[in-house]
Design a protein around this motif. Structure first.
Motif, PDB file in Angstrom:
ATOM      1  N   ALA A 148      30.320  43.853  46.978  1.00 30.52           N
ATOM      2  CA  ALA A 148      31.732  43.799  46.577  1.00 30.52           C
ATOM      3  C   ALA A 148      32.055  44.916  45.602  1.00 30.52           C
ATOM      4  CB  ALA A 148      32.041  42.441  45.964  1.00 30.52           C
ATOM      5  N   ALA A 149      31.198  45.136  44.636  1.00 31.79           N
ATOM      6  CA  ALA A 149      31.434  46.182  43.644  1.00 31.79           C
ATOM      7  C   ALA A 149      31.489  47.552  44.305  1.00 31.79           C
ATOM      8  CB  ALA A 149      30.342  46.142  42.579  1.00 31.79           C
ATOM      9  N   ARG A 150      30.531  47.823  45.198  1.00 33.29           N
ATOM     10  CA  ARG A 150      30.505  49.141  45.857  1.00 33.29           C
ATOM     11  C   ARG A 150      31.761  49.369  46.692  1.00 33.29           C
ATOM     12  NH1 ARG A 150      24.867  48.195  46.180  1.00 33.29           N
ATOM     13  NH2 ARG A 150      25.130  46.991  48.110  1.00 33.29           N
ATOM     14  N   SER A 151      32.131  48.378  47.467  1.00 35.81           N
ATOM     15  CA  SER A 151      33.270  48.546  48.364  1.00 35.81           C
ATOM     16  C   SER A 151      34.576  48.698  47.593  1.00 35.81           C
ATOM     17  CB  SER A 151      33.370  47.364  49.327  1.00 35.81           C
ATOM     18  OG  SER A 151      34.495  47.521  50.175  1.00 35.81           O
ATOM     19  N   ILE A 152      34.807  47.839  46.627  1.00 43.43           N
ATOM     20  CA  ILE A 152      36.082  47.867  45.906  1.00 43.43           C
ATOM     21  C   ILE A 152      36.194  49.117  45.054  1.00 43.43           C
ATOM     22  CG2 ILE A 152      37.430  46.685  44.119  1.00 43.43           C
ATOM     23  CD1 ILE A 152      36.360  44.046  45.370  1.00 43.43           C
ATOM     24  N   ARG A 153      35.100  49.532  44.452  1.00 42.40           N
ATOM     25  CA  ARG A 153      35.157  50.772  43.665  1.00 42.40           C
ATOM     26  C   ARG A 153      35.427  51.976  44.566  1.00 42.40           C
ATOM     27  NH1 ARG A 153      29.978  49.331  39.684  1.00 42.40           N
ATOM     28  NH2 ARG A 153      30.960  47.437  38.813  1.00 42.40           N
ATOM     29  N   ALA A 154      34.857  51.967  45.759  1.00 44.08           N
ATOM     30  CA  ALA A 154      35.108  53.068  46.695  1.00 44.08           C
ATOM     31  C   ALA A 154      36.568  53.095  47.127  1.00 44.08           C
ATOM     32  CB  ALA A 154      34.201  52.937  47.916  1.00 44.08           C
ATOM     33  N   VAL A 162      45.978  48.016  46.522  1.00 42.61           N
ATOM     34  CA  VAL A 162      45.602  46.618  46.362  1.00 42.61           C
ATOM     35  C   VAL A 162      44.207  46.438  46.945  1.00 42.61           C
ATOM     36  CG1 VAL A 162      48.007  45.806  46.549  1.00 42.61           C
ATOM     37  CG2 VAL A 162      46.566  45.880  48.596  1.00 42.61           C
ATOM     38  N   VAL A 163      43.613  45.294  46.661  1.00 40.86           N
ATOM     39  CA  VAL A 163      42.352  44.873  47.288  1.00 40.86           C
ATOM     40  C   VAL A 163      42.668  43.649  48.132  1.00 40.86           C
ATOM     41  CG1 VAL A 163      40.047  43.913  46.884  1.00 40.86           C
ATOM     42  CG2 VAL A 163      40.915  45.766  45.425  1.00 40.86           C
ATOM     43  N   LYS A 164      42.119  43.598  49.343  1.00 40.01           N
ATOM     44  CA  LYS A 164      42.385  42.437  50.205  1.00 40.01           C
ATOM     45  C   LYS A 164      41.102  41.691  50.504  1.00 40.01           C
ATOM     46  CE  LYS A 164      44.846  40.876  54.316  1.00 40.01           C
ATOM     47  NZ  LYS A 164      45.570  41.271  55.552  1.00 40.01           N
ATOM     48  N   VAL A 165      41.209  40.355  50.471  1.00 37.53           N
ATOM     49  CA  VAL A 165      40.092  39.482  50.807  1.00 37.53           C
ATOM     50  C   VAL A 165      40.553  38.535  51.906  1.00 37.53           C
ATOM     51  CG1 VAL A 165      40.695  37.819  48.976  1.00 37.53           C
ATOM     52  CG2 VAL A 165      38.372  37.849  49.911  1.00 37.53           C
ATOM     53  N   ALA A 166      39.663  38.233  52.835  1.00 38.30           N
ATOM     54  CA  ALA A 166      39.961  37.313  53.930  1.00 38.30           C
ATOM     55  C   ALA A 166      39.317  35.961  53.643  1.00 38.30           C
ATOM     56  CB  ALA A 166      39.459  37.878  55.255  1.00 38.30           C
ATOM     57  N   LEU A 167      40.153  34.952  53.437  1.00 38.62           N
ATOM     58  CA  LEU A 167      39.693  33.575  53.261  1.00 38.62           C
ATOM     59  C   LEU A 167      40.135  32.793  54.496  1.00 38.62           C
ATOM     60  CD1 LEU A 167      40.620  33.003  49.485  1.00 38.62           C
ATOM     61  CD2 LEU A 167      38.429  33.744  50.465  1.00 38.62           C
ATOM     62  N   ASN A 168      39.450  33.054  55.598  1.00 45.61           N
ATOM     63  CA  ASN A 168      39.808  32.446  56.874  1.00 45.61           C
ATOM     64  C   ASN A 168      38.663  31.555  57.306  1.00 45.61           C
ATOM     65  OD1 ASN A 168      40.438  31.780  59.509  1.00 45.61           O
ATOM     66  ND2 ASN A 168      41.117  33.828  60.091  1.00 45.61           N
ATOM     67  N   GLU A 186      36.005  42.377  40.412  1.00 41.23           N
ATOM     68  CA  GLU A 186      36.051  43.820  40.676  1.00 41.23           C
ATOM     69  C   GLU A 186      37.479  44.316  40.845  1.00 41.23           C
ATOM     70  OE1 GLU A 186      33.863  46.215  40.574  1.00 41.23           O
ATOM     71  OE2 GLU A 186      32.247  44.838  40.013  1.00 41.23           O
ATOM     72  N   ALA A 187      38.343  43.524  41.493  1.00 43.16           N
ATOM     73  CA  ALA A 187      39.739  43.928  41.649  1.00 43.16           C
ATOM     74  C   ALA A 187      40.414  44.043  40.291  1.00 43.16           C
ATOM     75  CB  ALA A 187      40.477  42.931  42.535  1.00 43.16           C
ATOM     76  N   ARG A 188      40.162  43.082  39.415  1.00 48.60           N
ATOM     77  CA  ARG A 188      40.745  43.143  38.066  1.00 48.60           C
ATOM     78  C   ARG A 188      40.217  44.342  37.304  1.00 48.60           C
ATOM     79  NH1 ARG A 188      40.424  37.400  38.452  1.00 48.60           N
ATOM     80  NH2 ARG A 188      38.314  37.404  37.595  1.00 48.60           N
ATOM     81  N   ALA A 189      38.930  44.615  37.437  1.00 53.20           N
ATOM     82  CA  ALA A 189      38.344  45.754  36.733  1.00 53.20           C
ATOM     83  C   ALA A 189      38.948  47.071  37.221  1.00 53.20           C
ATOM     84  CB  ALA A 189      36.824  45.765  36.925  1.00 53.20           C
ATOM     85  N   ALA A 190      39.313  47.123  38.499  1.00 58.14           N
ATOM     86  CA  ALA A 190      39.928  48.324  39.061  1.00 58.14           C
ATOM     87  C   ALA A 190      41.414  48.408  38.756  1.00 58.14           C
ATOM     88  CB  ALA A 190      39.708  48.358  40.569  1.00 58.14           C
TER      89      ALA A 190
END
Length: 366
Positions: A148-154, A162-168, A186-190
């Motif tokens: 999660a950290a690697r992807s969101i920081r990238a 924005v950052v999107k998460v799938a809760l399906n 991670e989204a908040r940190a970004a």
């Protein structure tokens, strides 16, 4: 950095209110009303305005009309057809393919402001990895907090808004609580809002508990309790996407979503217009069915205009909506949405600008 454009405009909608014969500052960070005591003394003469100062715009200005849920790769956004859209938020596509899609949309629609989320963050094997509509890379399958950290920081480094998460829970595994917490952290940190696709019983409640800022769709798989609605209204923005159920012929889901959204809005919740453009609808323009559905949920008048502009959802940018000056309030704007065109603020830096100089809808104004 270019100096802002200072313009005297016949009308403008700023901060949810209409002003008349106003002086505004236009820049890459939006439109600002200039108080009378700050108006430059040399702004008044129309024949000798200094460089960078607009003396008069004969028309009305407003923030860009926004579709807050699109998938550019599934639309005709690259075709140069007339549109009333001035800003869009792409809520899920392969990061490697997005730059070309964004550039094509901007070339086809000068002045268009495009924001992106990048991929949907999900559990390994989770939605939309096996959905059929999502290209490879559109689902970031995360094995844990480090992923999660690697992807969101990238994505943040690449310019995601924005950052999107799938809760399906209905299409493969959804992130568990630990992974959801890591994504939210991670989204908040970004410094980026966290947007969630919620589908399946209990997922809207999980998003609320995790501090998700925005729901990508109005929840439709079950009727939310009034306590959940009240809590969500106090902390979240919901993107409407009601009409997608009608396009799919699911009247039960449409009724559920409309009821949830109506109660959310009545409780003071913030609503943004969004269509899931690309899901059963490809034309890059306002969707009259979505507007009709919002009205069916009781979102009318100024609340409807607020949803269409979605000013609170994303930071203001370089795009300005322009329409004829006979649009003077929210009621007249709603009646004339098809006449709105959009420009980059730089394009308003001319000495004496008339609304009829400004865009593709001029024949409708003549």
């Amino acid at each position: 950095m270019s100096a802002p454009v200072i313009a005297r405009v016949e009308r403008a909608r700023i901060g949810g209110h209409w002003v008349t014969d106003a002086v505004v500052e236009l820049s890459g960070t939006g439109m600002r009303l200039i108080p009378a005591d700050e108006v430059p003394e040399d702004e008044v003469p129309e024949d000798e305005a200094p460089e960078g100062v607009r003396t008069r715009i004969r028309g009305a200005l407003l923030p860009p009309i926004t579709d807050a849920h699109v998938h550019l790769g599934l639309t005709d956004a690259a075709q140069s057809a007339s549109t009333a859209l001035g800003r869009v938020l792409d809520l899920g596509w392969a990061p490697d393919a997005l730059p070309a899609l964004v550039e094509a949309a901007r070339e086809a629609h000068p002045g268009l402001d495009v924001r992106v989320a990048g991929p949907l963050h999900t559990a390994v094997g989770g939605y939309p990895a096996r959905s059929g509509w999502a290209p490879p890379g559109a689902a970031a399958e995360l094995g844990g907090a480090d992923d999660a950290a690697r992807s969101i920081r990238a994505q943040a480094a690449a310019g995601a808004s924005v950052v999107k998460v799938a809760l399906n829970a209905e299409a493969g595994p959804a992130p568990d609580d630990a992974l959801l917490e890591a994504i939210a952290t991670e989204a908040r940190a970004a410094g980026l809002p966290l947007v969630a696709h919620v589908q399946g019983r209990g997922q809207a409640e999980r998003a609320l508990a995790a501090g998700v800022d925005v729901l990508a769709h109005t929840p439709w798989t079950h009727r939310l309790g009034d306590d959940v609605i009240r809590a969500a209204a106090a902390s979240q923005t919901w993107i409407s996407t009601l009409a997608m159920h009608g396009r799919g012929g699911d009247d039960v889901a449409f009724a559920r979503a409309t009821d949830n959204l109506a109660r959310f809005a009545a409780a003071g919740g913030t609503v943004a217009y969004g269509t899931d453009l690309g899901n059963g609808i490809g034309r890059f323009d306002l969707d009259p069915q979505e507007i009709a559905a919002l009205r069916q949920a009781g979102i009318e008048g100024s609340a409807l205009v607020d949803a269409l502009l979605a000013e609170w959802l994303l930071p203001a940018g370089p795009t300005v909506g322009v329409v004829a000056a006979d649009v003077h309030d929210d009621e007249s704007l709603i009646a004339n949405l098809h006449r709105v065109t959009h420009l980059h603020w730089h394009d308003l830096d001319r000495q004496d600008l008339d609304r009829h100089d400004l865009g593709r809808h001029d024949l409708e104004d003549a």
